[in-house]
Design an enzyme around this catalytic site. Structure first.
Site, PDB file in Angstrom:
ATOM      1  N   HIS A 176      33.598 -22.155 -11.768  1.00  0.00           N
ATOM      2  CA  HIS A 176      32.582 -22.611 -12.733  1.00  0.00           C
ATOM      3  C   HIS A 176      32.689 -21.828 -14.033  1.00  0.00           C
ATOM      4  CE1 HIS A 176      28.849 -21.463 -14.784  1.00  0.00           C
ATOM      5  NE2 HIS A 176      28.568 -22.745 -14.741  1.00  0.00           N
ATOM      6  N   ASP A 193      24.750 -26.259  -6.874  1.00  0.00           N
ATOM      7  CA  ASP A 193      24.782 -24.794  -6.875  1.00  0.00           C
ATOM      8  C   ASP A 193      24.627 -24.271  -5.452  1.00  0.00           C
ATOM      9  OD1 ASP A 193      24.981 -22.306  -8.119  1.00  0.00           O
ATOM     10  OD2 ASP A 193      22.859 -22.193  -8.601  1.00  0.00           O
ATOM     11  N   HIS A 243      32.003 -20.071  -7.824  1.00  0.00           N
ATOM     12  CA  HIS A 243      31.310 -19.674  -9.055  1.00  0.00           C
ATOM     13  C   HIS A 243      32.273 -19.137 -10.107  1.00  0.00           C
ATOM     14  CE1 HIS A 243      27.443 -20.303  -7.083  1.00  0.00           C
ATOM     15  NE2 HIS A 243      26.895 -20.178  -8.278  1.00  0.00           N
ATOM     16  N   HIS A 301      25.162 -26.296 -14.683  1.00  0.00           N
ATOM     17  CA  HIS A 301      25.793 -25.237 -13.899  1.00  0.00           C
ATOM     18  C   HIS A 301      26.165 -25.726 -12.498  1.00  0.00           C
ATOM     19  CE1 HIS A 301      26.230 -21.155 -12.140  1.00  0.00           C
ATOM     20  NE2 HIS A 301      25.516 -21.623 -11.136  1.00  0.00           N
TER      21      HIS A 301
END
Length: 368
Positions: free
Chosen positions: A257, A171, A254, A271
């Protein structure tokens, strides 16, 4: 447009920090509503009970049921109202903490965040990621302020599975590259303004810390011990990445993702693991220099982050493989997605091509 930087009211990190929880809650309220899942309560209940009793703080407990969906937020909100508490304390992983933030926001009360893992940069931020009941990305919920207090107990975090710490590195890996893209595009950040020099510097420091400390921290986590490297990576995963993404910006990684959350085969991945692959896809979209891509591939391989689609649990022999990847690419380009913070227009076809290319790069790197 003004420059904006935001941060939590207080950030505390160190061994056995949870033992002092009451000291950080008491200045805000004397009746706490504590949200955690069954496993986490088993881990921390004795410690927080002793701390609250010593601090003369009343508290109620509520079990988080696993998904940060609007339905779960509403359920916990009803329990909060019944409790009569005046502050929310969220303890656990990212989805628990996001749900706790939402409960506090709707109730107009302070929030104290206590991560038991360092797997995302969510704890310090003024937002929650809301999912459907099935675990697919739905929306971001933005708040007018960041958490009042964030408490990182590194003794607890060191004893969590090492894979969670590595996911946090995934992340955090996106922070610098997304911040760089936002700055180049002159786009506003999650904080609602242009990035400050401070935020961009924190994003850069985050990346530098990952490269210098990540592997050493992973080894410490595998041994369930806290070292200087582990302390530094916990700070990078949480504080540096948290402030960096929020006040310097999100971009393609992101959003990609979020697209991959629509692929059921990837639901068992964390995540940060999906964000790490999304970072590689973003670099392909940017046509980044090969030495920079190689640096990211090397880091991911060293600490154990996925660099292929197969490592995300989605094999190319799966039914409708390419159709599902195209659907993920479409979702990543939805209106309002952060991929539109890139310094050039991005289409779903561009993302699909970058996904396929990033996967081939990863396969070549691994010789598979």
């Amino acid at each position: 447009m003004l420059k904006v930087m935001q941060s939590p009211g207080k950030y505390i990190q160190g061994p056995d920090a949870l033992q002092h929880l009451a000291e950080h809650v008491k200045p805000l309220a004397h009746h706490a509503f504590v949200i955690a899942d069954h496993f986490v309560f088993g881990l921390v209940e004795e410690t927080i009970t002793k701390s609250f009793q010593t601090g003369d703080i009343k508290f109620n407990e509520a079990i988080f049921q696993g998904e940060c969906s609007q339905k779960e937020i509403d359920r916990l909100g009803d329990l909060f109202k019944e409790s009569g508490a005046k502050i929310v304390v969220g303890i656990g992983g990212g989805k628990t903490l996001d749900a706790a933030k939402a409960v506090a926001f709707y109730a107009h009360v302070p929030i104290v965040i206590v991560p038991t893992i360092a797997s995302t940069d969510a704890p310090t931020s003024a937002l929650s990621v809301i999912y459907t009941d099935n675990g697919e990305f739905e929306s971001y919920l933005f708040y007018p302020k960041n958490p009042d207090v964030v408490v990182m107990d590194t003794t607890i975090i060191a004893n969590a599975p090492a894979r969670l710490l590595v996911a946090g590195m995934g992340d955090a890996l996106a922070t610098y590259f997304e911040a760089r893209a936002c700055a180049e595009a002159n786009k506003t950040t999650m904080a609602g303004g242009f990035s400050t020099l401070a935020a961009k510097s924190l994003a850069t420091l985050c990346y530098e810390t990952l490269l210098s400390e990540g592997y050493k921290a992973k080894l410490a986590a595998e041994g369930k011990v806290s070292t200087k490297a582990l302390e530094n990576i916990i700070e990078a995963n949480t504080l540096l990445s948290g402030l960096g993404f929020e006040s310097a910006g999100l971009a393609a990684a992101h959003a990609i993702h979020n697209g991959f959350t629509a692929i059921e085969e990837c639901h068992d991945m964390y995540h940060g693991e999906k964000v790490a692959f999304g970072t590689l896809v973003q670099l392909v979209l940017e046509n980044a220099p090969l030495d920079e891509i190689d640096e990211v591939l090397d880091f991911c391989t060293q600490v154990g982050l996925p660099i292929t689609i197969a490592q995300l649990g989605f094999e190319d022999t799966s039914p409708n493989y390419h159709e599902k990847l195209k659907a993920a690419a479409e979702l990543s380009c939805a209106e309002g997605e952060t991929i539109h913070n890139m310094p050039f227009a991005v289409t779903a076809q561009d993302v699909y091509a970058a996904i396929i290319t990033a996967d081939k790069m990863g396969r070549d790197w691994l010789n598979v």
